[in-house]
Design a protein around this motif. Sequence first.
Motif, mmCIF file in Angstrom:
data_model
loop_
_atom_site.group_PDB
_atom_site.id
_atom_site.type_symbol
_atom_site.label_atom_id
_atom_site.label_comp_id
_atom_site.label_asym_id
_atom_site.label_seq_id
_atom_site.Cartn_x
_atom_site.Cartn_y
_atom_site.Cartn_z
ATOM 1 N N THR A 142 33.772 48.954 44.382
ATOM 2 C CA THR A 142 33.562 47.810 43.507
ATOM 3 C C THR A 142 32.107 47.371 43.470
ATOM 4 O OG1 THR A 142 35.774 47.077 44.029
ATOM 5 C CG2 THR A 142 34.296 45.462 43.028
ATOM 6 N N GLU A 143 31.435 47.402 44.629
ATOM 7 C CA GLU A 143 30.053 46.922 44.662
ATOM 8 C C GLU A 143 29.147 47.825 43.831
ATOM 9 O OE1 GLU A 143 28.715 46.455 48.588
ATOM 10 O OE2 GLU A 143 30.124 44.855 49.084
ATOM 11 N N ASP A 144 29.363 49.144 43.955
ATOM 12 C CA ASP A 144 28.551 50.046 43.165
ATOM 13 C C ASP A 144 28.779 49.822 41.683
ATOM 14 O OD1 ASP A 144 27.576 51.063 45.456
ATOM 15 O OD2 ASP A 144 28.792 52.890 45.461
ATOM 16 N N THR A 150 27.972 49.076 34.357
ATOM 17 C CA THR A 150 28.756 49.871 33.430
ATOM 18 C C THR A 150 29.599 50.851 34.218
ATOM 19 O OG1 THR A 150 27.007 51.516 33.241
ATOM 20 C CG2 THR A 150 27.030 49.750 31.605
ATOM 21 N N THR A 151 30.605 51.355 33.582
ATOM 22 C CA THR A 151 31.491 52.293 34.232
ATOM 23 C C THR A 151 31.818 53.405 33.255
ATOM 24 O OG1 THR A 151 32.442 50.480 35.469
ATOM 25 C CG2 THR A 151 33.694 52.540 35.418
ATOM 26 N N THR A 152 31.789 54.591 33.730
ATOM 27 C CA THR A 152 32.166 55.711 32.878
ATOM 28 C C THR A 152 33.673 55.872 32.886
ATOM 29 O OG1 THR A 152 30.107 56.827 33.365
ATOM 30 C CG2 THR A 152 31.895 58.169 32.481
ATOM 31 N N THR A 153 34.264 55.830 31.731
ATOM 32 C CA THR A 153 35.700 55.957 31.630
ATOM 33 C C THR A 153 36.059 57.356 31.172
ATOM 34 O OG1 THR A 153 35.864 53.642 31.041
ATOM 35 C CG2 THR A 153 37.754 55.018 30.527
ATOM 36 N N THR A 154 36.959 57.962 31.893
ATOM 37 C CA THR A 154 37.387 59.304 31.539
ATOM 38 C C THR A 154 38.498 59.249 30.515
ATOM 39 O OG1 THR A 154 36.824 60.049 33.751
ATOM 40 C CG2 THR A 154 38.285 61.457 32.455
ATOM 41 N N THR A 155 38.337 59.982 29.445
ATOM 42 C CA THR A 155 39.386 60.027 28.445
ATOM 43 C C THR A 155 40.560 60.825 28.972
ATOM 44 O OG1 THR A 155 37.747 59.963 26.700
ATOM 45 C CG2 THR A 155 39.942 60.717 26.102
ATOM 46 N N THR A 156 41.728 60.242 28.869
ATOM 47 C CA THR A 156 42.921 60.958 29.292
ATOM 48 C C THR A 156 43.483 61.711 28.108
ATOM 49 O OG1 THR A 156 43.373 59.237 30.893
ATOM 50 C CG2 THR A 156 45.188 60.687 30.323
ATOM 51 N N SER A 157 43.414 63.014 28.154
ATOM 52 C CA SER A 157 43.914 63.811 27.041
ATOM 53 C C SER A 157 45.227 64.451 27.442
ATOM 54 C CB SER A 157 42.892 64.886 26.660
ATOM 55 O OG SER A 157 42.568 65.659 27.793
ATOM 56 N N ALA A 249 53.032 38.238 44.504
ATOM 57 C CA ALA A 249 54.405 37.729 44.483
ATOM 58 C C ALA A 249 54.643 36.675 45.563
ATOM 59 C CB ALA A 249 55.380 38.891 44.646
ATOM 60 N N ASP A 250 53.934 36.811 46.707
ATOM 61 C CA ASP A 250 54.111 35.836 47.790
ATOM 62 C C ASP A 250 53.152 34.649 47.675
ATOM 63 O OD1 ASP A 250 51.698 36.979 48.358
ATOM 64 O OD2 ASP A 250 52.228 37.656 50.379
ATOM 65 N N GLY A 251 52.457 34.578 46.545
ATOM 66 C CA GLY A 251 51.542 33.462 46.318
ATOM 67 C C GLY A 251 50.123 33.702 46.781
ATOM 68 N N THR A 252 49.879 34.840 47.436
ATOM 69 C CA THR A 252 48.532 35.150 47.906
ATOM 70 C C THR A 252 47.594 35.342 46.720
ATOM 71 O OG1 THR A 252 49.448 36.263 49.836
ATOM 72 C CG2 THR A 252 47.143 36.743 49.285
ATOM 73 N N ARG A 253 46.411 34.759 46.842
ATOM 74 C CA ARG A 253 45.423 34.907 45.770
ATOM 75 C C ARG A 253 44.680 36.234 45.950
ATOM 76 N NH1 ARG A 253 41.147 30.274 43.868
ATOM 77 N NH2 ARG A 253 39.972 31.499 42.351
ATOM 78 N N LEU A 254 44.680 37.053 44.908
ATOM 79 C CA LEU A 254 44.017 38.347 44.941
ATOM 80 C C LEU A 254 42.704 38.237 44.177
ATOM 81 C CD1 LEU A 254 47.126 40.601 44.149
ATOM 82 C CD2 LEU A 254 46.267 39.843 46.388
ATOM 83 N N VAL A 255 41.611 38.434 44.881
ATOM 84 C CA VAL A 255 40.287 38.277 44.274
ATOM 85 C C VAL A 255 40.001 39.461 43.367
ATOM 86 C CG1 VAL A 255 37.819 38.067 44.723
ATOM 87 C CG2 VAL A 255 39.485 36.984 46.257
ATOM 88 N N GLU A 256 39.553 39.144 42.165
ATOM 89 C CA GLU A 256 39.317 40.179 41.169
ATOM 90 C C GLU A 256 38.388 41.261 41.703
ATOM 91 O OE1 GLU A 256 36.683 39.336 38.164
ATOM 92 O OE2 GLU A 256 37.094 41.168 37.049
ATOM 93 N N GLY A 257 38.776 42.516 41.501
ATOM 94 C CA GLY A 257 37.955 43.648 41.902
ATOM 95 C C GLY A 257 38.220 44.148 43.302
ATOM 96 N N SER A 258 38.906 43.339 44.141
ATOM 97 C CA SER A 258 39.210 43.791 45.504
ATOM 98 C C SER A 258 40.220 44.941 45.445
ATOM 99 C CB SER A 258 39.775 42.635 46.333
ATOM 100 O OG SER A 258 41.009 42.202 45.800
ATOM 101 N N VAL A 259 40.325 45.665 46.540
ATOM 102 C CA VAL A 259 41.292 46.764 46.589
ATOM 103 C C VAL A 259 42.704 46.238 46.340
ATOM 104 C CG1 VAL A 259 42.354 48.486 48.098
ATOM 105 C CG2 VAL A 259 39.874 48.191 48.101
ATOM 106 N N GLU A 260 43.005 45.074 46.941
ATOM 107 C CA GLU A 260 44.342 44.488 46.746
ATOM 108 C C GLU A 260 44.571 44.139 45.283
ATOM 109 O OE1 GLU A 260 42.110 43.475 48.909
ATOM 110 O OE2 GLU A 260 42.982 44.218 50.781
ATOM 111 N N ILE A 302 36.303 48.328 35.424
ATOM 112 C CA ILE A 302 37.306 48.550 36.473
ATOM 113 C C ILE A 302 38.685 48.742 35.856
ATOM 114 C CG2 ILE A 302 38.476 47.458 38.424
ATOM 115 C CD1 ILE A 302 35.813 46.068 39.077
ATOM 116 N N VAL A 303 39.012 47.895 34.883
ATOM 117 C CA VAL A 303 40.316 48.013 34.213
ATOM 118 C C VAL A 303 40.459 49.386 33.554
ATOM 119 C CG1 VAL A 303 41.603 47.174 32.211
ATOM 120 C CG2 VAL A 303 40.707 45.550 33.882
ATOM 121 N N ASN A 304 39.390 49.851 32.908
ATOM 122 C CA ASN A 304 39.455 51.164 32.269
ATOM 123 C C ASN A 304 39.697 52.271 33.285
ATOM 124 O OD1 ASN A 304 39.100 50.162 29.709
ATOM 125 N ND2 ASN A 304 36.907 50.630 29.600
#
Length: 378
Positions: A142-144, A150-157, A249-260, A302-304
């Motif tokens: 995530t840090e990198d 920017t992020t290179t997104t691979t096209t899924t063919s 689901a258990d109410g834990t806040r998941l910080v955007e971009g973290s592994v979780e 990241i979403v891509n």
Amino acid sequence: MEHSDPLKRATAPRERGETWDDEKFKQAREDDLRQRTSDSRSAVVAALTCLLLATLLTSGKIVEIAERQEFGDTRDRQLAVAENIDRVANFLSLNRPYDAIHDVRGIGDDAAARIDSIDDVADDLGLDVVVPDIESLPGDDTEDTADSGTTTTTTTSTTVPVVLREVDASSPLTVFVGGDSQAEYLAQAVTTESDLALRVEAQFEISTSLARPDYFNWPARLREIDEAQDPEAVVLFIGANDHQDMSAADGTRLVEGSVEWQTEWSRRLAITFDLLERPGRHIFWVTQPPMRDGDLNTGVGIVNDLAAAVIAERDFVSAIDIWPLFGGDAGFSARIVGPDGTDTRARIDDGVHLTREASSWVADLVFAELTRLWQFTP
């Protein structure tokens, strides 16, 4: 007074009104000022009364706006204020007209509004969801990613070796286009700009995402669409609003971009795809374009990447990768030389949404995918 004789008119005694001294002038000015001030105060009071009345009449909408804000202290404060306003409006029955309009329009009746958890949808369907190992993804640092912006997104063919069916005017291909506000123009273009035999249904919901099923639960809504419309092709354009923390689901806040966060978002996307899997159906996931805002650009990158990994494990899903079309790793650009070679304004002023013209380019990519998987005959 006789006015025809100039001499008489000049020499006649003049009628004089009451003579005002300084005190009388002062009193008159104070009376005038008091009257003007009173009028201004009345106008302000009337304006505030109208504003208060409007607030109470639309208290339900104010709660909705507060609910769609990103998780955090600011949202909590805004939601608390909005809910208190709504309670007052409910006590005074002033929110009844707004609620009645909602009832007539059926707003809030669908599963997307009633079901807050994507897990409920998956559990109800008994889905056994396969989620990629986030730690092993090429773009999992995530840090990198944030540093590069920017992020290179691979096209899924994904290769689908067989034609799903022949399509003609007597039996058009049923298509559903759905997503957040980005999907509005795309849905218009898919609906109106093709000679293919298509029967298109569409739904776009502003500010929606997979991150916030408590506001709008896309998997729950897609399950309803699956049962009611049974589309053969599903085109989804979601992700621009996922740049925010999530609640587990258990109410834990998941910080955007973290592994979780990445694991949970991938799981939600996998559920979205798997609940739609049917023989003869194919799903198309439109990737996000580069964004002007650096943080948002990192977020959609990241979403891509996550979506590409989820799609790679499903042969009934293909990515329509628009990242290169709108600048790619060179970054955001408001104007793009389109496929026809014309320099065109491709993004609206918010630096997020595609213009109507640019959405037509995306629709052309959708049409190309449809003709790859279905055989259209005159």
